[in-house]
Enzyme design. Structure first.
Site, PDB file in Angstrom:
ATOM      1  N   TYR A  60    -128.944 -17.487  59.974  1.00  0.00           N
ATOM      2  CA  TYR A  60    -130.103 -17.276  60.844  1.00  0.00           C
ATOM      3  C   TYR A  60    -129.690 -16.914  62.273  1.00  0.00           C
ATOM      4  O   TYR A  60    -130.509 -16.497  63.080  1.00  0.00           O
ATOM      5  CB  TYR A  60    -131.002 -18.525  60.882  1.00  0.00           C
ATOM      6  N   LYS A  79    -121.894 -21.869  48.228  1.00  0.00           N
ATOM      7  CA  LYS A  79    -121.623 -20.896  47.172  1.00  0.00           C
ATOM      8  C   LYS A  79    -120.180 -20.424  47.338  1.00  0.00           C
ATOM      9  O   LYS A  79    -119.906 -19.248  47.631  1.00  0.00           O
ATOM     10  CB  LYS A  79    -122.599 -19.712  47.283  1.00  0.00           C
ATOM     11  N   ASP A 100    -127.003 -23.017  43.878  1.00  0.00           N
ATOM     12  CA  ASP A 100    -127.985 -22.650  42.848  1.00  0.00           C
ATOM     13  C   ASP A 100    -128.032 -23.715  41.748  1.00  0.00           C
ATOM     14  O   ASP A 100    -129.112 -24.115  41.291  1.00  0.00           O
ATOM     15  CB  ASP A 100    -127.696 -21.249  42.274  1.00  0.00           C
ATOM     16  N   ASP A 103    -132.617 -24.900  54.058  1.00  0.00           N
ATOM     17  CA  ASP A 103    -134.022 -24.540  54.244  1.00  0.00           C
ATOM     18  C   ASP A 103    -134.736 -24.585  52.889  1.00  0.00           C
ATOM     19  O   ASP A 103    -135.818 -25.179  52.740  1.00  0.00           O
ATOM     20  CB  ASP A 103    -134.067 -23.120  54.831  1.00  0.00           C
ATOM     21  N   ASP A 154    -137.036 -28.046  51.213  1.00  0.00           N
ATOM     22  CA  ASP A 154    -138.444 -27.850  50.833  1.00  0.00           C
ATOM     23  C   ASP A 154    -138.650 -28.194  49.363  1.00  0.00           C
ATOM     24  O   ASP A 154    -139.641 -28.823  48.990  1.00  0.00           O
ATOM     25  CB  ASP A 154    -138.877 -26.397  51.073  1.00  0.00           C
TER      26      ASP A 154
END
Ligand code: NAD
Length: 368
Positions: A142, A192, A225, A249, A253
């Site tokens: 970001y 990852k 993942d 993020d 959630d």
């Protein structure tokens, strides 16, 4: 010793409504537990824009830097949608996070037994769930450079850069290890590393910090993942999870929604320790300003009340008092008190925001 200091920034929409209930809780701790705070209050977001033409004044920023903890309600609303990007309400919150350098975002996902049927997952998968996701908040994709949309030949290219320094990884890893030490002693780091160099470095640095400084914490690694799958399959296998800004993020959630309503979810954002040894800290509910119900007495104040419980635990060394407050919330829910967002079927009269706050205070008194 002076009382610890707390800056309250109610903000917009339902922010002031839920914060009024937190005030009742703060007053209860002062009157009944000898835990008093120097409480200041100021404007942020649209409310600050209306008064000063900016979503956060320099004076408020300086105040936030000087107190032991900041507690924020919510910012934003349709009145401000057309404002220039530089003065949008959200810029006030982003400035606070950036200038206080709040690099560790703590998002608990805790399922109160009385609300287990609210989850989209089966009761046995979520009942009693209590995990903590630590998301790196100030770096990663970001913020990385280069970024932008550039022309290459005949087409446009969108560019963002995932970038982490060793020190950025190490400091958020330490925050997560510290938490794991105080909780169940287990930390799972997610990245990852199979396809990203930043993931390889992330895994190496977290492992090094663990080996050198936290040999008592059981560290594991998971690709992000696979982590998402495991969080929905059997979330109770986790205690503390640490991950980067982007994956955090998404995963926070996902984890939050395992537990039911947005009106229940607190958060903390922590930075480096101040001179007094406490971390710089901002506490806020996960939800926004909920303009659709603002001013109607319908908002659930529990997310904001639980954010104050996190402040008690992480900024004011009052973990036992935080537990007392969380138990009071649990009692109120077990007694069937429900704001509208916690009611699954039509019928029955929901509790108002103030009634829910009063019920929590009554449960504190009954339990204390
Ligand atoms: P929201 O969280 O405000 O609302 C989403 C839905 O959840 C709405 O239906 C709302 O009524 C409900 N809800 C939220 N909190 C609730 C509570 N405590 N009790 C009962 N119901 C609750 O998200 P949104 O509608 O996407 O955004 C509204 C405004 O809030 C926008 O301006 C957005 O930019 C802003 N926002 C601010 C923050 C923040 O301050 N941290 C976070 C998210 C959104």
């Amino acid at each position: 010793m002076p009382n610890p200091s707390l800056l309250i920034l109610p903000g917009d929409g339902i922010g002031p409504e839920v914060m009024a209930e937190v005030r009742k809780v703060i007053d209860w701790f002062g009157a009944n537990r000898g835990l008093s705070f120097e409480v200041g209050e100021d404007l942020v977001g649209g409310a600050a824009y209306d008064a000063h033409g900016t979503p956060l004044t320099d004076d408020t920023m300086a105040l936030a830097q000087s107190v032991d903890a900041v507690l924020l309600g919510a910012v934003g609303g349709p009145n401000y949608d057309d404002l220039d990007f530089s003065v949008k309400p959200e810029r006030g919150l982003l400035r606070l996070r950036k200038e206080m350098d709040l690099f560790a975002n703590l998002r608990p996902a805790q399922c109160f037994d009385a609300l287990a049927d609210f989850s989209s997952l089966k009761r046995e998968v979520v009942a009693g769930l209590d995990i903590m996701i630590v998301r790196e908040l100030t770096s990663g994709v970001y913020f990385g450079e280069p970024r932008g949309i550039v022309k290459e030949g005949n087409e446009r290219v969108g560019i963002n850069t995932q970038r982490y320094t060793e020190s950025e990884i190490a400091r958020v890893a330490r925050a997560a290890f510290d938490l794991a030490q105080k909780r169940g002693g287990k930390l799972c780091s997610m990245e990852k590393a199979n396809v990203m160099e930043s993931g390889i470095l992330w895994r190496e640095v977290v492992t090094e910090v663990g080996r050198a400084e936290y040999p008592d914490v059981e560290l594991s690694h998971m690709y992000a993942d696979a982590g998402a799958m495991q969080l929905t399959r059997w979330p109770k296998q986790f205690d503390v999870i640490v991950t980067d800004n982007l994956f955090g993020d998404l995963l926070s959630d996902l984890a939050a929604m395992l537990t039911g309503s947005l009106g229940m979810l607190p958060s903390a954002s922590l930075g480096a320790p101040m001179a007094n040894g406490r971390p710089k800290a901002l506490y806020e509910p996960v939800h926004g300003s909920a303009p659709d119900i603002a001013g109607m007495g319908k908002a659930n104040p529990i997310a904001c009340i639980l954010s104050f419980a996190m402040a008690l635990r992480y900024s004011f060394d009052a973990g036992a008092e935080a537990t007392r407050l969380e138990r009071a919330v649990e009692t109120v829910l077990a007694d069937g008190v429900r704001t509208a967002d916690l009611m699954q079927t039509e019928g029955g009269t929901p509790a108002t925001t103030a009634e829910m706050g009063d019920a929590v205070v009554a449960a504190l008194s009954a339990g204390g």
